[in-house]
Every structure is written in structure tokens, then in C-alpha cells.
Design a protein around this motif. Structure first.
Motif, short mmCIF file in Angstrom:
data_model
loop_
_atom_site.label_atom_id
_atom_site.label_comp_id
_atom_site.label_asym_id
_atom_site.label_seq_id
_atom_site.Cartn_x
_atom_site.Cartn_y
_atom_site.Cartn_z
N TRP A 96 0.82 -1.21 0.00
CA TRP A 96 0.00 0.00 0.00
C TRP A 96 0.86 1.26 0.00
CZ3 TRP A 96 -0.75 4.52 2.52
CH2 TRP A 96 -1.95 5.19 2.28
N TYR A 100 0.61 3.74 -3.19
CA TYR A 100 -0.15 4.98 -2.94
C TYR A 100 0.73 6.21 -3.18
CZ TYR A 100 -2.98 8.50 -0.57
OH TYR A 100 -3.72 9.64 -0.28
N LYS A 104 0.72 9.40 -5.78
CA LYS A 104 0.75 10.80 -5.36
C LYS A 104 1.86 11.57 -6.09
CE LYS A 104 -1.57 12.43 -2.72
NZ LYS A 104 -2.91 13.08 -2.92
N LYS A 180 -5.34 0.12 4.32
CA LYS A 180 -3.96 0.35 3.87
C LYS A 180 -3.19 -0.95 3.74
CE LYS A 180 -3.85 5.03 5.73
NZ LYS A 180 -3.18 6.03 6.59
N ALA A 186 -4.55 0.47 -2.27
CA ALA A 186 -3.82 1.72 -2.49
C ALA A 186 -4.43 2.52 -3.63
CB ALA A 186 -2.35 1.43 -2.76
N ASP A 189 -7.82 3.94 -2.54
CA ASP A 189 -7.65 5.06 -1.60
C ASP A 189 -7.16 6.31 -2.33
OD1 ASP A 189 -8.47 3.41 0.42
OD2 ASP A 189 -6.47 3.08 1.26
N PHE A 190 -6.27 6.13 -3.29
CA PHE A 190 -5.81 7.27 -4.08
C PHE A 190 -6.97 7.90 -4.85
CE2 PHE A 190 -4.51 8.80 -8.29
CZ PHE A 190 -3.74 9.89 -7.92
#
Length: 232
Positions: A96, A100, A104, A180, A186, A189-190
Motif C-alpha cells: 500500500w 499509494y 501521489k 492500507k 492503495a 484510496d488514491f
């Protein structure tokens, strides 16, 4: 990732014709060769991000010349240094934290370039879609590190196997699911955290392939068509 090249990745590249590609996690270079052949044909360039490649880099460099730039850094350090990329293939550390923050970094670069690249991910299905794996646990900040063991995994069994199992030579999280934890988590969540308008498609065979891209009707239609017609 190599197993998806002919049916999914190559058709999308030929449609989009990217000029700058990033490959994260080259391993023995099987997929790297295919990307480089594409780059040589269409005058593109690939940045291969891998701190410890298992192929003969000099031989690749002699064969493909300016189409290859080897970046011997961890992905989080490498991505901010690469000025622009149209496509990113992620097949590095399957956890994760790594995935992730790779996303970003890609998002941050898109603020400069004005476009979010097409991103391919391997291992969005079992065993690492919902479970972390660490090549080197010491590189993961403590707050993101799950309890782990040098044990393998068995389909349908959440706990690690006492003997045998897949990837029993790697550091695998002791449990799957939960927050996570894993590559697919990941990505989800992103997508939840990002303000960008993005689409995500998933193939479940061969440990899973994910495709993330800017939400565009024409691009979405073509990528869906390629995935559906692949038979995977």
C-alpha cells in the motif's frame, strides 16, 4: 506485466503513441525489452526505474541507445526527477505505502505537465490486491508496515502458510484485507483522495492488471474494448 503485453498493453500504447514511458520494477527485463522495441520503432524513450535490475544494463544500453535511461533509484525518489511521462507501468514493491505514494508523485507531476498519464499496475488481484508484500521491510515507514513473515500464501486462506505456498521466499503481510493493505486498496484510496477525474479498469486473470487514466469518453471506450476483447 509481461503476460498482458500482447493483448492489452501494446494495443493501448499503439493507440496512444506515448513518447515518454516509465517502467517501475524491471526485474529480469522481459517486459523492458518489449517496451524498448516499441520505443525504438516509434522514437520514444523509457525510463527504467529499478535500484537493482537483474539484466545486463550495458547490453540493453548498447542495443537501444538513447531510447533507454536507467534510473537506479527507488520509485519515490525517481518519479519527481523524471520531467514528463505519458505512460507508467508499475510492477515494483507490492504494498500500500509504495503504490499509494507512487500515485501521489505521479499526480504531483501532472500538475506541472497538465496531464495525468495512463498507469498500468500488476497484481491488483490475489495475492497482493489486498495484502502487502515487502522486498525490504526496512524501507517502509513503521506506520505503514504490517506484521509480516517470510512465509507463502495459499488461495482461499487468509493466514500465511506454515509450509510452502506461493512466494514463500518474500516478506508477506500476515493477514489480508483491512485498511492500507495491498495494491488494489492503495489505488482505491488514491482515487478517493484525488481531486482528478480518473477512470480505473481491472483484469482479474494472471494476478490482475489495473489501468488508470484520465476520464475521457473516447479513451475509456477504447480501453474497455481492448480489455473485453482480450479474453483475459
Amino acid at each position: 506485466m509481461n503476460r498482458f503485453w500482447d493483448k492489452i498493453i501494446k494495443p493501448i500504447l499503439l493507440k496512444e503513441q506515448p513518447k515518454s514511458i516509465v517502467e517501475i520494477g524491471a526485474d529480469y527485463g522481459f517486459n523492458t525489452v518489449r517496451i524498448l522495441e516499441y520505443c525504438k520503432w516509434l522514437h520514444a524513450k523509457v525510463y527504467v526505474v529499478d535500484p537493482l535490475p537483474k539484466f545486463d544494463v550495458n547490453a540493453f544500453q548498447n542495443l537501444f541507445g538513447e531510447h533507454l535511461e536507467m534510473v537506479r533509484l527507488l520509485s519515490h525518489d525517481a518519479l519527481p526527477k523524471i520531467p514528463e511521462y505519458d505512460v507508467v507501468l508499475i510492477d515494483g514493491d507490492h504494498n500500500w505505502y509504495t503504490v499509494y505514494f507512487e500515485l501521489k508523485a505521479i499526480e504531483e507531476r501532472s500538475k506541472t505537465t497538465g496531464k495525468f498519464p495512463i498507469v498500468f499496475f500488476h497484481d491488483v488481484d490475489w495475492p497482493y490486491g489486498r495484502r502487502d508484500m515487502y522486498y525490504d521491510p526496512k524501507q517502509i515507514p513503521a506506520e505503514y508496515l504490517k506484521p509480516y513473515a517470510l512465509k507463502g500464501m495459499i488461495p482461499g486462506q487468509s493466514e500465511l502458510s506454515v509450509e510452502g505456498g506461493i512466494n514463500n521466499n518474500l516478506y508477506n503481510a500476515e493477514y489480508e484485507n483491512g485498511p492500507k493493505n495491498g495494491v488494489l486498496t492503495a489505488i482505491e484510496d488514491f482515487l478517493q483522495d484525488s481531486s482528478l477525474d480518473l477512470s480505473f479498469q481491472k483484469v482479474v486473470s494472471e494476478n490482475g492488471l489495473g489501468v488508470l487514466y484520465e476520464n475521457d469518453p473516447e479513451k475509456d471506450k477504447y480501453i474497455r474494448y481492448v480489455i473485453t476483447s482480450s479474453g483475459m
